[in-house]
Scaffold this motif. Structure first.
Motif, PDB file in Angstrom:
ATOM      1  N   SER A 156       0.798  -1.227   0.047  1.00  0.00           N
ATOM      2  CA  SER A 156       0.077   0.046   0.077  1.00  0.00           C
ATOM      3  C   SER A 156       0.856   1.371  -0.076  1.00  0.00           C
ATOM      4  O   SER A 156       0.341   2.340  -0.103  1.00  0.00           O
ATOM      5  CB  SER A 156      -0.990   0.024   1.373  1.00  0.00           C
ATOM      6  N   GLY A 157       2.184   1.243   0.169  1.00  0.00           N
ATOM      7  CA  GLY A 157       3.074   2.389   0.111  1.00  0.00           C
ATOM      8  C   GLY A 157       2.981   2.994  -1.341  1.00  0.00           C
ATOM      9  O   GLY A 157       2.752   2.387  -2.357  1.00  0.00           O
ATOM     10  N   SER A 158       3.560   4.192  -1.330  1.00  0.00           N
ATOM     11  CA  SER A 158       3.652   4.885  -2.560  1.00  0.00           C
ATOM     12  C   SER A 158       5.272   4.777  -2.938  1.00  0.00           C
ATOM     13  O   SER A 158       5.690   3.760  -3.474  1.00  0.00           O
ATOM     14  CB  SER A 158       3.222   6.333  -2.605  1.00  0.00           C
ATOM     15  N   ASP A 159       5.916   6.084  -2.937  1.00  0.00           N
ATOM     16  CA  ASP A 159       7.437   5.827  -3.400  1.00  0.00           C
ATOM     17  C   ASP A 159       8.135   5.235  -2.092  1.00  0.00           C
ATOM     18  O   ASP A 159       9.259   4.920  -2.154  1.00  0.00           O
ATOM     19  CB  ASP A 159       7.897   7.230  -3.313  1.00  0.00           C
ATOM     20  N   ASP A 160       7.545   4.866  -0.963  1.00  0.00           N
ATOM     21  CA  ASP A 160       8.455   4.103   0.041  1.00  0.00           C
ATOM     22  C   ASP A 160       8.209   2.719  -0.098  1.00  0.00           C
ATOM     23  O   ASP A 160       7.953   1.782   0.580  1.00  0.00           O
ATOM     24  CB  ASP A 160       7.441   4.546   1.352  1.00  0.00           C
ATOM     25  N   VAL A 161       9.500   2.295  -1.315  1.00  0.00           N
ATOM     26  CA  VAL A 161       9.381   0.933  -1.596  1.00  0.00           C
ATOM     27  C   VAL A 161      11.003   0.685  -1.834  1.00  0.00           C
ATOM     28  O   VAL A 161      11.642   1.633  -2.408  1.00  0.00           O
ATOM     29  CB  VAL A 161       8.781   0.655  -2.957  1.00  0.00           C
ATOM     30  N   CYS A 162      11.534  -0.258  -1.064  1.00  0.00           N
ATOM     31  CA  CYS A 162      12.847  -0.599  -1.296  1.00  0.00           C
ATOM     32  C   CYS A 162      13.085  -1.772  -2.232  1.00  0.00           C
ATOM     33  O   CYS A 162      12.426  -2.483  -2.217  1.00  0.00           O
ATOM     34  CB  CYS A 162      13.415  -1.056   0.291  1.00  0.00           C
ATOM     35  N   VAL A 163      14.009  -1.392  -3.034  1.00  0.00           N
ATOM     36  CA  VAL A 163      14.195  -2.493  -3.968  1.00  0.00           C
ATOM     37  C   VAL A 163      15.720  -2.804  -3.868  1.00  0.00           C
ATOM     38  O   VAL A 163      16.694  -2.227  -3.641  1.00  0.00           O
ATOM     39  CB  VAL A 163      13.883  -2.230  -5.524  1.00  0.00           C
ATOM     40  N   THR A 164      16.173  -4.329  -4.233  1.00  0.00           N
ATOM     41  CA  THR A 164      17.547  -4.804  -4.365  1.00  0.00           C
ATOM     42  C   THR A 164      17.390  -6.157  -5.089  1.00  0.00           C
ATOM     43  O   THR A 164      16.615  -6.839  -5.211  1.00  0.00           O
ATOM     44  CB  THR A 164      17.959  -5.137  -2.962  1.00  0.00           C
ATOM     45  N   PHE A 165      18.446  -6.019  -6.145  1.00  0.00           N
ATOM     46  CA  PHE A 165      18.875  -7.241  -6.786  1.00  0.00           C
ATOM     47  C   PHE A 165      19.522  -8.217  -6.154  1.00  0.00           C
ATOM     48  O   PHE A 165      20.457  -7.930  -4.975  1.00  0.00           O
ATOM     49  CB  PHE A 165      19.815  -6.881  -8.161  1.00  0.00           C
ATOM     50  N   SER A 166      19.053  -9.680  -6.819  1.00  0.00           N
ATOM     51  CA  SER A 166      19.944 -10.731  -6.159  1.00  0.00           C
ATOM     52  C   SER A 166      21.291 -10.482  -6.698  1.00  0.00           C
ATOM     53  O   SER A 166      21.758  -9.915  -7.613  1.00  0.00           O
ATOM     54  CB  SER A 166      19.268 -11.895  -6.655  1.00  0.00           C
ATOM     55  N   PRO A 167      22.306 -11.374  -5.874  1.00  0.00           N
ATOM     56  CA  PRO A 167      23.600 -11.168  -6.451  1.00  0.00           C
ATOM     57  C   PRO A 167      23.901 -11.610  -7.818  1.00  0.00           C
ATOM     58  O   PRO A 167      24.929 -11.047  -8.526  1.00  0.00           O
ATOM     59  CB  PRO A 167      24.407 -11.999  -5.488  1.00  0.00           C
ATOM     60  N   ASP A 168      23.080 -12.527  -8.386  1.00  0.00           N
ATOM     61  CA  ASP A 168      23.485 -12.777  -9.771  1.00  0.00           C
ATOM     62  C   ASP A 168      22.666 -12.060 -10.815  1.00  0.00           C
ATOM     63  O   ASP A 168      22.978 -12.151 -12.091  1.00  0.00           O
ATOM     64  CB  ASP A 168      23.086 -14.195 -10.049  1.00  0.00           C
ATOM     65  N   GLY A 169      21.703 -10.881 -10.348  1.00  0.00           N
ATOM     66  CA  GLY A 169      21.054  -9.922 -11.071  1.00  0.00           C
ATOM     67  C   GLY A 169      19.926 -10.566 -11.798  1.00  0.00           C
ATOM     68  O   GLY A 169      19.189 -10.009 -12.409  1.00  0.00           O
ATOM     69  N   ILE A 172      15.010  -9.473  -8.296  1.00  0.00           N
ATOM     70  CA  ILE A 172      14.803  -8.430  -7.678  1.00  0.00           C
ATOM     71  C   ILE A 172      13.736  -8.508  -6.769  1.00  0.00           C
ATOM     72  O   ILE A 172      12.628  -9.074  -6.964  1.00  0.00           O
ATOM     73  CB  ILE A 172      14.518  -7.290  -8.743  1.00  0.00           C
ATOM     74  N   ALA A 173      13.846  -8.023  -5.395  1.00  0.00           N
ATOM     75  CA  ALA A 173      12.915  -7.895  -4.372  1.00  0.00           C
ATOM     76  C   ALA A 173      12.495  -6.499  -4.178  1.00  0.00           C
ATOM     77  O   ALA A 173      13.207  -5.504  -4.121  1.00  0.00           O
ATOM     78  CB  ALA A 173      13.471  -8.582  -3.237  1.00  0.00           C
ATOM     79  N   SER A 174      11.242  -6.297  -3.855  1.00  0.00           N
ATOM     80  CA  SER A 174      10.674  -4.896  -3.309  1.00  0.00           C
ATOM     81  C   SER A 174      10.002  -5.200  -2.086  1.00  0.00           C
ATOM     82  O   SER A 174       9.250  -6.169  -1.840  1.00  0.00           O
ATOM     83  CB  SER A 174       9.601  -4.678  -4.384  1.00  0.00           C
ATOM     84  N   ALA A 175      10.125  -4.085  -1.187  1.00  0.00           N
ATOM     85  CA  ALA A 175       9.730  -4.174   0.107  1.00  0.00           C
ATOM     86  C   ALA A 175       8.832  -2.879   0.365  1.00  0.00           C
ATOM     87  O   ALA A 175       9.680  -1.783   0.097  1.00  0.00           O
ATOM     88  CB  ALA A 175      10.665  -4.492   1.258  1.00  0.00           C
ATOM     89  N   GLY A 176       7.684  -2.946   0.783  1.00  0.00           N
ATOM     90  CA  GLY A 176       7.259  -1.650   1.094  1.00  0.00           C
ATOM     91  C   GLY A 176       6.043  -2.098   1.797  1.00  0.00           C
ATOM     92  O   GLY A 176       5.726  -3.282   2.543  1.00  0.00           O
ATOM     93  N   LYS A 177       5.049  -1.117   2.616  1.00  0.00           N
ATOM     94  CA  LYS A 177       4.151  -1.260   3.405  1.00  0.00           C
ATOM     95  C   LYS A 177       3.112  -2.327   2.832  1.00  0.00           C
ATOM     96  O   LYS A 177       2.378  -2.200   2.026  1.00  0.00           O
ATOM     97  CB  LYS A 177       3.431   0.231   3.856  1.00  0.00           C
ATOM     98  N   GLY A 178       3.094  -3.311   3.769  1.00  0.00           N
ATOM     99  CA  GLY A 178       2.088  -4.574   3.449  1.00  0.00           C
ATOM    100  C   GLY A 178       2.578  -5.502   2.725  1.00  0.00           C
ATOM    101  O   GLY A 178       1.765  -6.805   2.547  1.00  0.00           O
ATOM    102  N   ALA A 179       3.833  -5.483   2.060  1.00  0.00           N
ATOM    103  CA  ALA A 179       4.022  -6.658   1.097  1.00  0.00           C
ATOM    104  C   ALA A 179       5.496  -6.678   0.779  1.00  0.00           C
ATOM    105  O   ALA A 179       6.382  -5.460   1.020  1.00  0.00           O
ATOM    106  CB  ALA A 179       3.412  -6.593  -0.269  1.00  0.00           C
ATOM    107  N   VAL A 180       6.143  -7.898   0.585  1.00  0.00           N
ATOM    108  CA  VAL A 180       7.431  -7.903   0.036  1.00  0.00           C
ATOM    109  C   VAL A 180       7.242  -9.100  -1.157  1.00  0.00           C
ATOM    110  O   VAL A 180       6.729  -9.903  -1.022  1.00  0.00           O
ATOM    111  CB  VAL A 180       8.520  -8.797   0.913  1.00  0.00           C
TER     112      VAL A 180
END
Length: 229
Positions: A156-169, A172-180
């Protein structure tokens, strides 16, 4: 590099010798969303200068030398980020996302609107950049300026989303309010909604995921749990 009262000092950590200083005319911060300085390699870094725009500093035998890359349109720079090979520099503002090419010495507009550059893929020679806008993630090929995929984060977040790639690229994972969420980079498909309320996420070398929950606890998911049917 250390900044204090709009002056930047550069130190060599091997013997803590000061290599020189630069008047920056701006405050430099490095945080989750506002990263105003990033190293290209061991001898070069770039930072945001409020008067001159994006500036690159090289460490030479004669001292520190500066090259101004330019001041792109936009209200406030939200962050800068070099890719892992030092070929492209991403620069985001509250209005645009630009990429500077070290090969052609030119800027190109990657996206226009309310954007934050988030992270480069660590996979060699792919030049894939993930940027966050309005609660979703866009994956671009910086070499061709092509939008590859748009990933719709389910939180439910807007721009408050953290993203990161796995080491092999590859993921990609995204984390924000209510979900990963975990996604495939090659086709943009969601692998799994992990069903937890996460604030930040990072990958381990065995493609396990560590999530900082809203409860301030950390939860781990193995690769087997991520890909379980």
């Amino acid at each position: 590099a250390k900044v204090d009262n709009s002056t930047m000092w550069v130190w060599r950590t091997a013997d803590w010798t000061c290599l020189g200083s630069i008047v920056t005319n701006t405050e430099i911060s490095v945080s989750r969303y506002y990263k105003y300085l990033d190293w290209r390699n061991d001898c070069m870094f770039s930072y945001r200068n409020s008067n001159r725009g994006i500036t690159t500093v090289s460490l030479t035998p004669a001292g520190l030398t500066e090259e101004v890359l330019g001041n792109m349109p936009g209200t406030v720079y939200a962050g800068i980020e070099w890719d892992s090979e030092g070929d492209y520099l991403a620069c985001g503002s509250y209005d645009y996302c630009y990429v500077w090419s070290a090969h052609s010495n030119t800027w190109q507009t990657l996206a226009t609107d309310h954007y934050y550059p988030a992270m480069w893929s660590p996979a060699p020679a792919t030049h894939i950049l993930a940027i966050v806008f309005g609660g979703h993630i866009e994956l671009y090929n910086a070499g061709t300026a092509q939008l590859l995929h748009t990933l719709r984060h389910t939180g439910s977040g807007s721009d408050d989303v953290c993203v990161t790639f796995s080491p092999d690229g590859r993921l990609i994972a995204s984390a924000g309010k209510g979900a990963v969420n975990v996604w495939r980079v090659d086709n943009g498909d969601m692998v799994r909604d992990l069903g937890v309320d996460g604030k930040m996420v990072c990958w381990g070398h065995n493609r396990e995921v560590a999530i900082l929950l809203e409860s301030a606890k950390v939860q781990m998911f193995s690769e087997e749990q991520i890909f379980a049917d």
